[in-house]
Design a protein around this motif. Structure first.
Motif, PDB file in Angstrom:
ATOM      1  N   ASN A 118       0.968  -1.286   0.209  1.00 32.70           N
ATOM      2  CA  ASN A 118       0.074  -0.038  -0.019  1.00 32.70           C
ATOM      3  C   ASN A 118       0.867   1.193  -0.154  1.00 32.70           C
ATOM      4  N   LYS A 119       1.926   1.312   0.888  1.00 33.32           N
ATOM      5  CA  LYS A 119       2.673   2.578   0.842  1.00 33.32           C
ATOM      6  C   LYS A 119       3.374   2.814  -0.523  1.00 33.32           C
ATOM      7  N   LEU A 120       3.861   1.660  -1.008  1.00 34.25           N
ATOM      8  CA  LEU A 120       4.360   1.964  -2.615  1.00 34.25           C
ATOM      9  C   LEU A 120       3.084   2.294  -3.495  1.00 34.25           C
ATOM     10  N   ILE A 146      12.271   2.548 -10.161  1.00 37.75           N
ATOM     11  CA  ILE A 146      11.700   1.841  -9.059  1.00 37.75           C
ATOM     12  C   ILE A 146      12.519   2.132  -7.474  1.00 37.75           C
ATOM     13  N   ILE A 147      13.769   2.050  -7.793  1.00 43.66           N
ATOM     14  CA  ILE A 147      14.598   2.281  -6.482  1.00 43.66           C
ATOM     15  C   ILE A 147      14.586   3.671  -6.230  1.00 43.66           C
ATOM     16  N   THR A 148      14.359   4.873  -6.957  1.00 45.22           N
ATOM     17  CA  THR A 148      14.069   6.137  -6.587  1.00 45.22           C
ATOM     18  C   THR A 148      12.645   6.300  -5.798  1.00 45.22           C
ATOM     19  N   LYS A 153       9.225   7.210  -1.188  1.00 46.66           N
ATOM     20  CA  LYS A 153       7.736   6.762  -0.658  1.00 46.66           C
ATOM     21  C   LYS A 153       7.995   6.319   0.921  1.00 46.66           C
ATOM     22  N   LEU A 154       9.099   5.477   0.942  1.00 47.30           N
ATOM     23  CA  LEU A 154       9.492   4.855   2.485  1.00 47.30           C
ATOM     24  C   LEU A 154      10.386   5.840   3.149  1.00 47.30           C
TER      25      LEU A 154
END
Length: 264
Positions: A118-120, A146-148, A153-154
């Motif tokens: 959800n966070k992603l 994706i890494i960025t 987001k985290l």
């Protein structure tokens, strides 16, 4: 309005089937005590315990154990002064602590994994949820992007990864906590032809070495390593939100410690 600790424990989402054995239990405190504020946390380490005391919170729901082992062990002074002093701190301040690990992982879906998904913002891209992993199918995206996105987001200061950064990734496996071991990850990559995996942690000589050799043999797969706590913190957020919705009369705090490692 206050509620009892037992009422709060009974409100926590549980496994759909009875567990034959579990570490989930009230470690300290009385289930009949009433509280109006509670804390959820990844691990009730000393930093978190002191935060709770400063805030006047007497009941903590901790995902991981208190004494550096998956299975609860009540410390004796001869085992370690540190273990004993921590227990004395808990008792001195009258803290109640509930370990909530197995039921949230056995819940369908696994609440800790779902929190990270959800966070992603990948909940709409879920293609498969198993007991240990979630697979998402996203629009083809370079590994570097994706890494960025994951870092942003985290809100992570750094991420460890391996893989060709320009490689488009569509099928991605998400495994939280210690599920980045070879037994969990290698068959998943092979069966579902994953382009990348996001894990908490695992033995570095198992899945990461498999991924390195797979790339050398023409089957590249990216791997992103978040850290155990970093992968599970969004799930703790989700559990806190669920408790707050179920028991609106409570004030629910999510207490977090600083990252365990710094980088130089």
């Amino acid at each position: 309005m206050s509620v009892t600790i037992k009422q709060i424990i009974d409100t926590l989402p549980s496994s759909p089937v009875e567990l034959e054995s579990t570490v989930d239990q009230l470690l300290y405190g009385n289930e009949n005590d009433e509280v109006s504020e509670i804390a959820v946390t990844f691990m009730a380490n000393q930093e978190v315990l002191e935060q709770a005391v400063q805030l006047g919170i007497r009941f903590i729901i901790s995902h991981e154990g208190l004494y550096y082992s998956h299975h609860q062990a009540y410390p004796l002074p001869e085992d370690s002064d540190i273990l004993y002093e921590r227990e004395q701190f808990i008792k001195k301040h009258g803290l109640a602590i509930y370990r909530y690990h197995d039921h949230c992982h056995r819940h369908q879906p696994d609440l800790i994994t779902r929190g990270l998904v959800n966070k992603l913002d990948w909940q709409k891209h879920i293609s498969l949820e198993t007991a240990v992993a979630t697979i998402v199918q996203v629009p083809p995206t370079p590994l570097q992007a994706i890494i960025t996105a994951v870092k942003d987001k985290l809100q992570l200061p750094y991420i460890r990864f391996r893989g060709e950064q320009s490689k488009p990734c569509r099928n991605i496996g998400v495994l939280v906590g210690y599920r980045g071991n070879g037994a969990s990850l290698i068959p998943l990559i092979a069966k579902h032809q994953l382009d990348a995996v996001i894990i908490g942690e695992g033995m570095e000589w198992e899945a990461p070495e498999y991924i390195r050799d797979a790339a050398a043999l023409g089957s590249p797969c990216g791997i992103i390593v978040l850290g155990h706590a970093e992968s599970e913190l969004p799930g703790i957020d989700l559990i806190g939100e669920m408790l707050q919705q179920a028991l609106p009369q409570l004030q629910v705090h999510h207490l977090k410690a600083q990252p365990i490692y710094t980088i130089g």
